[in-house]
Motif scaffolding. Structure first.
Motif, short mmCIF file in Angstrom:
data_model
loop_
_atom_site.label_atom_id
_atom_site.label_comp_id
_atom_site.label_asym_id
_atom_site.label_seq_id
_atom_site.Cartn_x
_atom_site.Cartn_y
_atom_site.Cartn_z
N PRO A 224 0.83 -1.22 0.00
CA PRO A 224 0.00 0.00 0.00
C PRO A 224 0.86 1.27 0.00
O PRO A 224 0.98 1.96 1.01
N TYR A 225 1.46 1.57 -1.16
CA TYR A 225 2.29 2.77 -1.21
C TYR A 225 1.45 4.02 -0.96
O TYR A 225 1.86 4.94 -0.26
N ASN A 226 0.27 4.03 -1.56
CA ASN A 226 -0.63 5.15 -1.38
C ASN A 226 -2.05 4.61 -1.26
O ASN A 226 -2.30 3.44 -1.53
N LEU A 227 -2.97 5.47 -0.87
CA LEU A 227 -4.34 5.03 -0.62
C LEU A 227 -5.31 6.13 -1.02
O LEU A 227 -5.13 7.29 -0.63
N TYR A 228 -6.32 5.75 -1.80
CA TYR A 228 -7.38 6.69 -2.19
C TYR A 228 -8.73 6.02 -1.97
O TYR A 228 -8.81 4.86 -1.55
N TRP A 229 -9.81 6.76 -2.25
CA TRP A 229 -11.17 6.25 -2.08
C TRP A 229 -11.98 6.56 -3.32
O TRP A 229 -11.82 7.64 -3.91
N SER A 230 -12.83 5.65 -3.73
CA SER A 230 -13.72 5.97 -4.84
C SER A 230 -14.64 7.11 -4.39
O SER A 230 -14.99 7.21 -3.21
N PRO A 231 -15.00 8.01 -5.30
CA PRO A 231 -15.77 9.20 -4.92
C PRO A 231 -17.10 8.90 -4.22
O PRO A 231 -17.61 9.75 -3.48
#
Length: 424
Positions: free
Chosen positions: A144-151
């Motif tokens: 998990p280098y980075n983490l985002y969320w679906s809108p």
């Protein structure tokens, strides 16, 4: 706590939170435009998608959150917790291996530490309760280098950089639901989302490119290369010729000038307030690539400073703060010529530059809730910088080894799209 339950609690306590604008009810924020992704909160001002991240727009969901700055120290496997009022480290949290970014959850209830365990197989996500500042049980997750969320908040998007892959997971349990392969995007890294929530654009750090993802159809639409010479086809053709080249070569079209032959290294990415234009920091090119979202093509380049890396909109949505690391190397040295450039969103002109007294390496962070300060990690100096956004004056706070993607909490906004607080 699940999201539905948190909404009920938020509705009850909204009258106890005087800093929340009374005209903005939770029901209003959940009514999307007909063209937007179902379930995504509405865009109240389509000329400024940052309107809900302005000063005073704190959500009821962050009531009770401690005012803190959370700093992941990559080489120390810790998180330094700073009290922004005293500028003191008040706690040090032990987390997983190689913590890279502190990421607010979509529902603003949790701060996740992305521990990617570079080169290993024991990556994890560590939750922090923003009301107590304490960690919970880490969840094993691949790279998990980075983490985002679906809108719409339905999925956590884990950026598995080493595998050229986006893993879509349950936002609570982190159970894998599905993946999107991105084979043409070496070093897939940072992202931002279209105003309607239908597309995400990720940077390809080691490919000199960006890639556009259709979230609804779960596929890559296009990947394009970026260049400071985007509008000079003769130079692009010269650079594309096979064979070894020197790092600098004579510019055939401009006597006395030279060309850089080194491939760019795109980093952070942010969309313009009107949702039409993307700005992409490039650590090697030393500035911002400007790309039209529709059609998907580069239209400009703005020179900022060496090692352009992190991008953060001001609270009024008028300026974009660019953190220039001061080096083009992934492993830089302390005391470099780091700086912050202030770019006007509308004119795309650099309006000012703030330097770090004694040198430094501004990297990633965010803006304080009141907009008065820009907080950035000093990647190669084991310190954090607090820039006064009215004067550029700098305060320094010592932290652990190799601080990276810090976040400031709480921040204004109704929901988080990930990273260190890409709020909408």
């Amino acid at each position: 706590m699940n999201f539905k339950k948190s909404l009920v609690i938020a509705a009850v306590i909204v009258t106890l939170a005087p800093f929340v604008s009374p005209e903005r009810t939770l029901a209003q924020t959940r009514q999307p435009n007909a063209a937007d992704v179902p379930g995504m909160p509405s865009v109240p001002d389509r000329s400024n998608l940052y309107s809900e991240t302005a000063v005073g727009r704190l959500s009821p969901a962050v009531v009770g959150a401690l005012e803190r700055v959370y700093v992941p120290n990559r080489s120390a496997n810790t998180v330094s917790v700073i009290d922004p009022r005293t500028l003191k480290v008040v706690n040090t949290l032990k987390v997983g291996v190689d913590p890279q970014h502190i990421v607010p959850s979509w529902d603003l209830q949790t701060l996740w530490v992305a521990n990617n365990a570079e080169g290993r197989t024991d990556g994890s996500l560590t939750p922090i309760n923003p009301r107590t500042g304490k960690t919970g049980t880490s969840i094993p997750v691949d790279d998990p280098y980075n983490l985002y969320w679906s809108p719409d908040g339905r999925y956590a998007i884990v950026v598995a950089e080493a595998f050229k892959r986006l893993d879509f997971r349950d936002p609570q349990s982190m159970k894998l639901e599905f993946s999107i392969e991105t084979p043409a995007c070496a070093g897939i890294n940072h992202a931002d989302f279209s105003m309607d929530g239908r597309y995400a654009v990720f940077t390809c750090e080691f490919g000199g490119a960006i890639t556009k993802i259709d979230l609804a159809n779960r596929r890559v639409i296009a990947t394009i290369r970026l260049s400071a010479y985007f509008d000079r086809p003769e130079v692009l053709a010269l650079l594309a010729k096979p064979g070894k080249k020197p790092k600098q070569m004579a510019d055939p079209g401009r006597p006395g000038a030279t060309l850089s032959t080194t491939q760019g290294m795109p980093q952070d990415i942010r969309i313009s307030p009107d949702g039409k234009t993307l700005f992409i920091a490039d650590m090697v090119a030393g500035g911002l690539h400007v790309v039209d979202l529709e059609p998907f093509r580069q239209t400009g380049f703005i020179t900022t400073g060496t090692g352009a890396h992190g991008l953060y909109p001001s609270r009024d949505g008028k300026s974009l703060y660019v953190a220039n690391r001061g080096t083009t190397k992934i492993r830089g040295s302390a005391g470099g010529k780091g700086s912050v450039s202030v770019v006007d969103f509308a004119t795309r002109v650099v309006q000012g530059t703030w330097t770090v007294p004694g040198g430094g390496s501004p990297d990633m962070g965010n803006v304080s809730a009141d907009g008065k300060f820009l907080w950035l990690s000093g990647r190669y100096d084991n310190e954090v910088y607090r820039f006064d956004t009215s004067s550029g004056a700098v305060d320094k706070i010592s932290v652990g080894r190799e601080p990276h993607g810090l976040t400031v909490w709480p921040q204004p906004g109704r929901y988080s799209l990930g990273h260190t607080g890409n709020m909408r």
